[in-house]
Motif scaffolding. Structure first.
Motif, PDB file in Angstrom:
ATOM      1  N   CYS A 247       0.822  -1.217   0.000  1.00 22.15           N
ATOM      2  CA  CYS A 247       0.000   0.000   0.000  1.00 22.15           C
ATOM      3  C   CYS A 247       0.856   1.268   0.000  1.00 22.15           C
ATOM      4  CB  CYS A 247      -0.978  -0.011   1.178  1.00 22.15           C
ATOM      5  SG  CYS A 247      -0.199  -0.252   2.784  1.00 22.15           S
ATOM      6  N   CYS A 248       2.085   1.193   0.445  1.00 22.49           N
ATOM      7  CA  CYS A 248       2.992   2.345   0.391  1.00 22.49           C
ATOM      8  C   CYS A 248       4.258   1.998  -0.389  1.00 22.49           C
ATOM      9  CB  CYS A 248       3.340   2.813   1.801  1.00 22.49           C
ATOM     10  SG  CYS A 248       1.908   3.325   2.768  1.00 22.49           S
ATOM     11  N   LYS A 249       4.134   1.075  -1.337  1.00 22.08           N
ATOM     12  CA  LYS A 249       5.248   0.647  -2.197  1.00 22.08           C
ATOM     13  C   LYS A 249       6.436   0.117  -1.399  1.00 22.08           C
ATOM     14  CE  LYS A 249       4.602   4.163  -5.810  1.00 22.08           C
ATOM     15  NZ  LYS A 249       5.371   5.254  -6.410  1.00 22.08           N
TER      16      LYS A 249
ATOM     17  N   LYS B 252       7.668   1.460   1.158  1.00 23.75           N
ATOM     18  CA  LYS B 252       8.433   2.543   1.792  1.00 23.75           C
ATOM     19  C   LYS B 252       7.887   2.914   3.162  1.00 23.75           C
ATOM     20  CE  LYS B 252      10.453   4.582  -2.298  1.00 23.75           C
ATOM     21  NZ  LYS B 252      10.317   5.502  -3.415  1.00 23.75           N
TER      22      LYS B 252
ATOM     23  N   MET C   6      -4.763   6.399   0.947  1.00 25.14           N
ATOM     24  CA  MET C   6      -5.613   7.592   0.929  1.00 25.14           C
ATOM     25  C   MET C   6      -6.927   7.323   0.193  1.00 25.14           C
ATOM     26  SD  MET C   6      -3.983   9.881   2.686  1.00 25.14           S
ATOM     27  CE  MET C   6      -4.328  11.585   2.258  1.00 25.14           C
TER      28      MET C   6
ATOM     29  N   PRO D 212      -1.350   7.356   6.066  1.00 24.93           N
ATOM     30  CA  PRO D 212      -0.295   6.463   6.563  1.00 24.93           C
ATOM     31  C   PRO D 212      -0.105   6.642   8.067  1.00 24.93           C
ATOM     32  CG  PRO D 212       0.393   7.459   4.508  1.00 24.93           C
ATOM     33  CD  PRO D 212      -0.916   8.107   4.879  1.00 24.93           C
TER      34      PRO D 212
ATOM     35  N   THR E 269      13.053   8.007  -5.373  1.00 19.69           N
ATOM     36  CA  THR E 269      11.787   8.531  -5.908  1.00 19.69           C
ATOM     37  C   THR E 269      10.818   8.806  -4.757  1.00 19.69           C
ATOM     38  OG1 THR E 269      10.903   6.306  -6.175  1.00 19.69           O
ATOM     39  CG2 THR E 269      12.030   7.262  -8.070  1.00 19.69           C
ATOM     40  N   ASP E 270       9.764   9.553  -5.040  1.00 16.18           N
ATOM     41  CA  ASP E 270       8.675   9.825  -4.088  1.00 16.18           C
ATOM     42  C   ASP E 270       9.081  10.746  -2.936  1.00 16.18           C
ATOM     43  OD1 ASP E 270       6.921   8.104  -5.503  1.00 16.18           O
ATOM     44  OD2 ASP E 270       7.719   6.381  -4.429  1.00 16.18           O
ATOM     45  N   VAL E 271      10.181  11.482  -3.085  1.00 13.91           N
ATOM     46  CA  VAL E 271      10.544  12.440  -2.034  1.00 13.91           C
ATOM     47  C   VAL E 271       9.692  13.703  -2.182  1.00 13.91           C
ATOM     48  CG1 VAL E 271      12.402  13.822  -1.019  1.00 13.91           C
ATOM     49  CG2 VAL E 271      12.886  11.535  -1.927  1.00 13.91           C
TER      50      VAL E 271
ATOM     51  N   ALA F 204       6.524  15.732  -4.566  1.00 10.31           N
ATOM     52  CA  ALA F 204       5.398  15.564  -5.489  1.00 10.31           C
ATOM     53  C   ALA F 204       5.734  16.223  -6.811  1.00 10.31           C
ATOM     54  CB  ALA F 204       4.148  16.180  -4.898  1.00 10.31           C
TER      55      ALA F 204
ATOM     56  N   MET G 294      -3.027  17.919   3.410  1.00  9.40           N
ATOM     57  CA  MET G 294      -3.251  16.559   2.905  1.00  9.40           C
ATOM     58  C   MET G 294      -4.672  16.381   2.382  1.00  9.40           C
ATOM     59  SD  MET G 294      -1.233  14.419   5.842  1.00  9.40           S
ATOM     60  CE  MET G 294      -1.899  12.862   5.304  1.00  9.40           C
TER      61      MET G 294
ATOM     62  N   MET H 154       5.722  12.443   4.634  1.00  7.48           N
ATOM     63  CA  MET H 154       4.450  11.820   4.260  1.00  7.48           C
ATOM     64  C   MET H 154       4.464  11.350   2.808  1.00  7.48           C
ATOM     65  SD  MET H 154       1.853  10.883   5.879  1.00  7.48           S
ATOM     66  CE  MET H 154       1.689  11.796   7.405  1.00  7.48           C
ATOM     67  N   ARG H 155       5.046  12.149   1.936  1.00  2.00           N
ATOM     68  CA  ARG H 155       5.095  11.771   0.526  1.00  2.00           C
ATOM     69  C   ARG H 155       5.842  10.447   0.359  1.00  2.00           C
ATOM     70  NH1 ARG H 155       2.400  12.836  -4.075  1.00  2.00           N
ATOM     71  NH2 ARG H 155       3.592  12.122  -5.844  1.00  2.00           N
ATOM     72  N   TYR H 156       6.996  10.387   0.984  1.00  2.00           N
ATOM     73  CA  TYR H 156       7.864   9.218   0.789  1.00  2.00           C
ATOM     74  C   TYR H 156       7.266   7.980   1.432  1.00  2.00           C
ATOM     75  CZ  TYR H 156      12.337   6.761   0.174  1.00  2.00           C
ATOM     76  OH  TYR H 156      13.322   5.895  -0.210  1.00  2.00           O
TER      77      TYR H 156
ATOM     78  N   SER I 276       4.374   7.252   2.147  1.00  2.00           N
ATOM     79  CA  SER I 276       3.119   6.794   1.539  1.00  2.00           C
ATOM     80  C   SER I 276       3.354   6.217   0.151  1.00  2.00           C
ATOM     81  CB  SER I 276       2.130   7.969   1.430  1.00  2.00           C
ATOM     82  OG  SER I 276       2.575   8.906   0.466  1.00  2.00           O
ATOM     83  N   GLY I 277       4.621   6.096  -0.227  1.00  2.00           N
ATOM     84  CA  GLY I 277       4.905   5.576  -1.560  1.00  2.00           C
ATOM     85  C   GLY I 277       4.469   6.535  -2.666  1.00  2.00           C
ATOM     86  N   GLY I 278       4.516   7.836  -2.358  1.00  2.00           N
ATOM     87  CA  GLY I 278       4.216   8.837  -3.379  1.00  2.00           C
ATOM     88  C   GLY I 278       2.742   9.097  -3.600  1.00  2.00           C
TER      89      GLY I 278
ATOM     90  N   VAL J 124       0.646  10.700  -1.127  1.00  2.00           N
ATOM     91  CA  VAL J 124       0.145  11.843  -0.355  1.00  2.00           C
ATOM     92  C   VAL J 124       0.865  13.111  -0.803  1.00  2.00           C
ATOM     93  CG1 VAL J 124      -0.049  12.845   1.960  1.00  2.00           C
ATOM     94  CG2 VAL J 124      -0.337  10.386   1.646  1.00  2.00           C
ATOM     95  N   LYS J 125       0.108  14.206  -0.890  1.00  3.53           N
ATOM     96  CA  LYS J 125       0.708  15.514  -1.173  1.00  3.53           C
ATOM     97  C   LYS J 125       0.544  16.407   0.049  1.00  3.53           C
ATOM     98  CE  LYS J 125      -1.475  16.850  -4.897  1.00  3.53           C
ATOM     99  NZ  LYS J 125      -1.916  17.477  -6.157  1.00  3.53           N
TER     100      LYS J 125
END
Lengths: 319, 338
Positions: free
Chosen positions: A92-94, A96, A105, A111, A315-317, A319, B74, B103-105, B107-109, B111-112
């Motif tokens: 669900c969070c790859k 990470k 979400m 999370p 990646t994903d650091v 948006a 969020m 949160m972004r990281y 959540s695996g990308g 969440v903003k």
């Protein structure tokens, strides 16, 4: 009550799913096939199931490091969670997030926030957004009794109160913050009493009675949707397993453990269901067997699920 | 075109963003109280009347309102949080560092967190706890963008870019540069006014700006130190030393393309930082220069920073604490002569 048969069996299934999921995860962890650490919720299943049953799909929850039960109750799939626990990209969070940061979400779960009380101001802010956007959603914010001693509890709860925000503050009072018993850290151990000092309603509920939790959460959600939030629900419950990993709970007194084990939320609800007359032991056994199959298949898939490549590290650091 | 100070330019920028996008709102302490100051440095003065319900005055609860900003972001809002003094960011740091930035990281990308945190810094006669240069504590946090504004044009353009960015952005401002007026005017203030265009514009969050060109030595600074570096460059020019002054502006990430281009020309660099030398942003920049453009260096990197002490109150010590024009001139002169 009979008209609720399907709903009640669904609640029972969720309770059993959480229990069996946690037991399997414990086995996998001790077996050494699953990485990371774990904080489990055996014995507390009814809090997650009862609260989430009172929410709509687009309502949100915030959770803690002990969030597997919340996630399953909010509708995350066994597969996306097991994949996450095995660090797979299909988690669900790859992979990470891991055990402490389960979330999705799209299913209304932020999370997990693994800093004690860190989710309380956050949930209040989510509720502020709903209010500003005039959306009818509510947020249920799960935290433990340990969070009540944090400054973030006071700051978040106070702001939720002064702005009447639609947040259900769900304190899962399992009597222990890690290994420290509640009476050592609270002069007044009745958490729900605190609501009055902020000017809103608090309620202490038998957290091992799934229907009582559901009813209280429904009342709370209705009040929040009517602009009469927040509400503080203190759900009295008990953690059957350690705080984390291999904690053997030597700090829990034997008689206390026995008393709470006798009030197990799943066994109690099973008795209630069988008393209905239209639910048989065979029905309950079938649910358990189905859940077991689901988890076994999930574990097999998760063990084969794709692991990230090293390129995924950065990646994903942003948006 | 109109001439404005930083406080006015930020105020207009916030108002324009709030008009453009209903998701934008402000949250902080004393920012919209009728008869109040519009924040400690007048940035939000008058906005509460213009935008009812969208300038949210909070209790004195920095951790709490920062967490609320994260949560609201969020859920699709674009909060601009106002930290009355940068020093209070320590109280809010759990929400900024553990939640907003990660949160972004984690959540695996998925969440903003599109939020802005504005905070004033700088030693200004207030003693040790309303004075620290806080940017150093956030530049090393993956997931945060950190910028510092030294003039009104940048302040407005960067504020707008930050509001429109989908990530948490921290904007550091300097108390002596706001141009706050009336009772909120600051003794020792420096003119940071700019000509502000009437049309909408943004300034990128990841670029340094060359403020003055020169070929003998590069001086890097940000916030108040940019202004002191410019004054030093004027003095150095009279001696025949042409300093190139760069406003680093983007502190995370740091724009090594602009810095490197300058070093290829000058081969010498002085990094000026208000704040203790140990663990400062200047240390990071110095290390980054070694990694990105060491070949251009004809002399070792020089730093001018505050000593490793808390910010003192008494003016004679505070002035000795903060790097000043003469220390910058001296350092650059010595370096130019090596």
């Amino acid at each position: 009550m009979k008209t609720d048969r399907a709903f009640h069996l669904k609640l029972y299934e969720q309770l059993v799913l959480i229990r069996e999921f946690e037991e399997r995860v414990k086995f996998l962890f001790l077996e050494g096939t699953m990485p990371g650490t774990i904080h489990q919720c055996q014995g507390q299943e009814a809090t997650a199931v009862g609260v989430c049953a009172a929410l709509r799909p687009d309502d949100f929850i915030t959770s803690t490091f002990r969030g597997h039960g919340h996630a399953l109750a909010k509708g995350l799939s066994v597969q996306e969670m097991l994949d996450e626990l095995f660090g797979a990209t299909t988690g669900c969070c790859k992979g990470k997030g891991g055990s402490m940061h389960m979330g999705n979400m799209d299913k209304g779960m932020v999370p997990g926030i693994a800093i004690v009380a860190g989710g309380i101001p956050l949930a209040a802010g989510m509720a502020l957004a709903f209010k500003l956007q005039r959306r009818p959603q509510v947020v249920a914010c799960f935290f433990g009794d340990g969070a009540v001693a944090e400054g973030a509890f006071h700051e978040g709860v106070n702001m939720a109160a002064i702005w009447d925000l639609p947040v259900i503050l769900v304190c899962e009072n399992n009597l222990y913050g890690a290994s420290t018993r509640i009476d050592k850290v609270m002069k007044n151990p009745r958490v729900s009493d605190r609501a009055a000092s902020y000017g809103f309603r608090g309620e202490t509920v038998d957290g091992n009675d799934v229907l009582a939790v559901y009813a209280a959460a429904q009342r709370a959600a209705e009040e929040c949707r009517a602009g009469k939030g927040p509400v503080l629900l203190e759900l009295l419950t008990y953690r059957r397993t350690g705080h984390s990993r291999r904690d053997a709970c030597h700090y829990q007194a034997k008689d206390e453990r026995e008393a709470w084990f006798a009030r197990d939320p799943i066994e109690r609800f099973a008795v209630q269901l069988l008393d209905r007359g239209d639910v048989s032991q065979a029905d309950l056994d079938a649910i358990k067997a189905d859940v077991d199959r689901q988890i076994t298949a999930g574990v097999e898939n998760a063990k084969r699920a794709p692991q990230p490549t090293l390129a995924d590290l950065t990646t994903d650091v942003f948006a | 075109m109109k001439r404005q100070g930083i406080a006015e330019a930020l105020r207009d920028g916030i108002a324009e963003e709030m008009t453009r996008d209903p998701a934008v709102f402000c949250i902080g302490e004393d920012i919209g109280v009728p008869g109040g100051w519009g924040g400690a440095f007048t940035v939000t003065l008058g906005l509460a009347e213009k935008f009812p319900g969208r300038i949210i005055d909070t209790p004195i609860a920095e951790l709490g309102f920062t967490g609320m900003a994260v949560g609201a972001a969020m859920m699709g809002m674009r909060p601009i949080a106002d930290m009355q003094y940068g020093d209070f960011l320590f109280l809010a740091s759990d929400q900024l560092i553990n939640n907003a930035a990660k949160m972004r990281y984690m959540s695996g990308g998925t969440v903003k967190v599109p939020m802005v945190m504005r905070a004033p810094i700088g030693a200004t006669g207030r003693g040790s706890q309303h004075a620290q240069s806080m940017e150093r504590y956030f530049t090393g946090v993956p997931g945060l963008k950190v910028v510092a504004v030294s003039n009104a044009y940048d302040a407005k353009g960067i504020l707008k870019a930050a509001v429109r960015d989908d990530n948490p952005v921290m904007i550091f401002e300097h108390k002596l540069l706001y141009g706050s007026k009336g009772a909120r005017a600051e003794p020792g203030a420096v003119d940071a006014t700019s000509e502000i265009p009437d049309a909408d514009y943004t300034v990128p969050l990841d670029q340094a700006a060359v403020r003055r060109e020169g070929q003998h030595v590069t001086i890097l600074g940000w916030l108040l130190m940019t202004h002191y570096a410019m004054a030093a460059a004027t003095i150095l020019a009279a001696e025949g030393i042409e300093a190139e002054v760069i406003d680093v502006r983007s502190l995370s990430p740091i724009d090594y393309a602009t810095i490197g281009a300058s070093l290829r020309k000058t081969g010498r660099v002085v990094i000026v930082e208000e704040g203790p030398k140990t663990g400062g942003v200047s240390a990071e920049i110095a290390a980054g220069i070694m990694e990105h453009c060491a070949d251009s260096l004809m002399a070792p990197v020089v730093r001018v920073a505050s000593p490793d002490v808390p910010v003192p109150f008494t003016p004679i010590l505070e002035n000795a604490y903060r790097p000043d024009v003469s220390r910058i001139v001296e350092a650059a002169r010595r370096l130019a002569q090596t």
